[in-house]
Design a protein around this motif. Structure first.
Motif, PDB file in Angstrom:
ATOM      1  N   ASP A  75       0.834  -1.204   0.000  1.00  0.00           N
ATOM      2  CA  ASP A  75       0.000   0.000   0.000  1.00  0.00           C
ATOM      3  C   ASP A  75       0.870   1.256   0.000  1.00  0.00           C
ATOM      4  OD1 ASP A  75      -2.461  -1.267  -0.028  1.00  0.00           O
ATOM      5  OD2 ASP A  75      -2.564  -1.414   2.154  1.00  0.00           O
ATOM      6  N   VAL A  76       1.895   1.280   0.838  1.00  0.00           N
ATOM      7  CA  VAL A  76       2.801   2.423   0.905  1.00  0.00           C
ATOM      8  C   VAL A  76       3.485   2.637  -0.441  1.00  0.00           C
ATOM      9  CG1 VAL A  76       4.903   3.332   1.933  1.00  0.00           C
ATOM     10  CG2 VAL A  76       3.205   2.215   3.382  1.00  0.00           C
ATOM     11  N   ALA A  77       3.977   1.570  -1.026  1.00  0.00           N
ATOM     12  CA  ALA A  77       4.693   1.679  -2.299  1.00  0.00           C
ATOM     13  C   ALA A  77       3.784   2.223  -3.400  1.00  0.00           C
ATOM     14  CB  ALA A  77       5.258   0.316  -2.699  1.00  0.00           C
ATOM     15  N   LEU A  78       2.571   1.696  -3.470  1.00  0.00           N
ATOM     16  CA  LEU A  78       1.618   2.154  -4.482  1.00  0.00           C
ATOM     17  C   LEU A  78       1.227   3.608  -4.243  1.00  0.00           C
ATOM     18  CD1 LEU A  78      -0.723  -0.972  -4.766  1.00  0.00           C
ATOM     19  CD2 LEU A  78       0.995  -0.215  -6.419  1.00  0.00           C
ATOM     20  N   THR A  90      -0.435  -1.669 -11.432  1.00  0.00           N
ATOM     21  CA  THR A  90      -1.579  -2.174 -10.676  1.00  0.00           C
ATOM     22  C   THR A  90      -2.851  -1.798 -11.415  1.00  0.00           C
ATOM     23  OG1 THR A  90      -2.592  -2.269  -8.472  1.00  0.00           O
ATOM     24  CG2 THR A  90      -1.800  -0.115  -9.208  1.00  0.00           C
ATOM     25  N   ASN A  91      -3.999  -1.973 -10.777  1.00  0.00           N
ATOM     26  CA  ASN A  91      -5.264  -1.596 -11.394  1.00  0.00           C
ATOM     27  C   ASN A  91      -5.958  -0.528 -10.560  1.00  0.00           C
ATOM     28  OD1 ASN A  91      -7.066  -2.955  -9.355  1.00  0.00           O
ATOM     29  ND2 ASN A  91      -6.054  -4.795 -10.154  1.00  0.00           N
ATOM     30  N   ALA A 142      -2.885   3.965 -12.554  1.00  0.00           N
ATOM     31  CA  ALA A 142      -2.691   2.639 -11.964  1.00  0.00           C
ATOM     32  C   ALA A 142      -1.798   1.777 -12.842  1.00  0.00           C
ATOM     33  CB  ALA A 142      -4.048   1.968 -11.731  1.00  0.00           C
ATOM     34  N   ALA A 143      -2.068   1.787 -14.142  1.00  0.00           N
ATOM     35  CA  ALA A 143      -1.282   0.961 -15.060  1.00  0.00           C
ATOM     36  C   ALA A 143       0.179   1.377 -15.073  1.00  0.00           C
ATOM     37  CB  ALA A 143      -1.869   1.056 -16.466  1.00  0.00           C
ATOM     38  N   ASN A 183      -6.993   2.569  -5.569  1.00  0.00           N
ATOM     39  CA  ASN A 183      -7.920   3.266  -4.669  1.00  0.00           C
ATOM     40  C   ASN A 183      -7.896   2.651  -3.273  1.00  0.00           C
ATOM     41  OD1 ASN A 183      -9.199   5.574  -5.691  1.00  0.00           O
ATOM     42  ND2 ASN A 183     -10.594   4.356  -6.948  1.00  0.00           N
ATOM     43  N   ALA A 184      -7.788   1.322  -3.219  1.00  0.00           N
ATOM     44  CA  ALA A 184      -7.728   0.642  -1.924  1.00  0.00           C
ATOM     45  C   ALA A 184      -6.473   1.058  -1.156  1.00  0.00           C
ATOM     46  CB  ALA A 184      -7.752  -0.871  -2.121  1.00  0.00           C
TER      47      ALA A 184
END
Length: 267
Positions: free
Chosen positions: A158-161, A188-189, A183-184, A194-195
């Motif tokens: 989560d932190v990385a994203l 990720t998607n 996201a792409a 968003n999560a």
């Protein structure tokens, strides 16, 4: 006594300290309990005078402060904090029931970075802190301490994203990528991104972007001579009218009204 469940993931900034300044004990208690569940260290003050003193001694990472208090109100306290080198860079977020535009402008003019309308939503407080606080350095990890605890794999992802997407958004607020493209670009998607944002800052990518734009708008109106139309364009709004509406909804005053009051020295 209020009860809160400890959020999962990375929506806390563990170890950072928040000074809560409010003359109502029930509000101080509510905020302290909520902030502690998020991993913050919380310090309390009963009025502006005590708040200024504790800020100078404790050097908190942020201050949540009521506006209307006895002895020394929030506006006067914020003015003192911003006039002192040791505390001038501490972000002050007002919690206020002020409904008149000039009251809101007065708080922003003395150096507050934001305000939250009372009665407040606890999730809004989490978002405001996430916007204005910087994550502390992981000193234990930087020093190679093998005993320093690691976050869960999910939390680390989560932190990385969040950090990767945040960097791309801040790189060009005028032309942010669409959610799917953003996201792409980080592998990720949209749903997963968003999560991650909800875990880290409690809101979606879109809501986070809107808050960052408003924070930047406030700074540009305060610190530059750019025209409102230029600021609107720089922040990616389709029209000055749309920008002005968003600014008014967020801060209770129109951009030109805020700038006029600031230049006229209203406090």
């Amino acid at each position: 006594m209020a009860e809160f469940s400890l959020p999962s993931g990375c929506d806390a900034l563990p170890g950072q300290s928040i000074l809560v300044v409010d003359d109502e004990e029930s509000v101080r208690t509510l905020l302290a309990e909520f902030l502690q569940t998020l991993g913050y260290r919380v310090r309390l003050a009963n009025d502006g005078q005590e708040g200024v003193h504790k800020a100078q001694v404790l050097r908190p990472d942020a201050i949540l402060m009521d506006v209307r208090m006895p002895v020394c109100d929030g506006v006067a306290a914020c003015r003192l904090l911003k006039a002192t080198p040791a505390t001038r860079d501490i972000p002050v977020i007002f919690i206020t029931a002020a409904s008149l535009p000039q009251e809101r402008v007065a708080g922003l003019m003395v150096g507050a970075v934001d305000y939250i309308t009372h009665p407040f939503d606890l999730e809004e407080i989490r978002l405001r802190l996430a916007i204005h606080l910087k994550p502390p350095p992981d000193e234990a990890r930087e020093q190679g301490d093998p005993a320093a605890p690691l976050p869960s794999c999910t939390a680390r992802l989560d932190v990385a994203l969040f950090e990767a997407a945040r960097a791309r958004l801040l790189d060009d607020l005028a032309h942010p990528p669409q959610l799917q493209a953003l996201a792409a670009s980080i592998g990720t998607n949209a749903k997963r991104l968003n999560a991650a944002f909800k875990q880290c800052v409690g809101v979606t990518v879109f809501d986070y972007l809107r808050e960052v734009r408003m924070k930047t708008a406030l700074r540009l109106l305060s610190e530059t001579s750019l025209e409102v139309q230029q600021i609107s364009h720089a922040l990616g709004y389709g029209s000055t009218a749309n920008f002005s509406t968003a600014f008014r909804e967020r801060f209770g005053v129109a951009p030109r009204q805020f700038r006029k009051a600031r230049h006229s020295g209203v406090d």
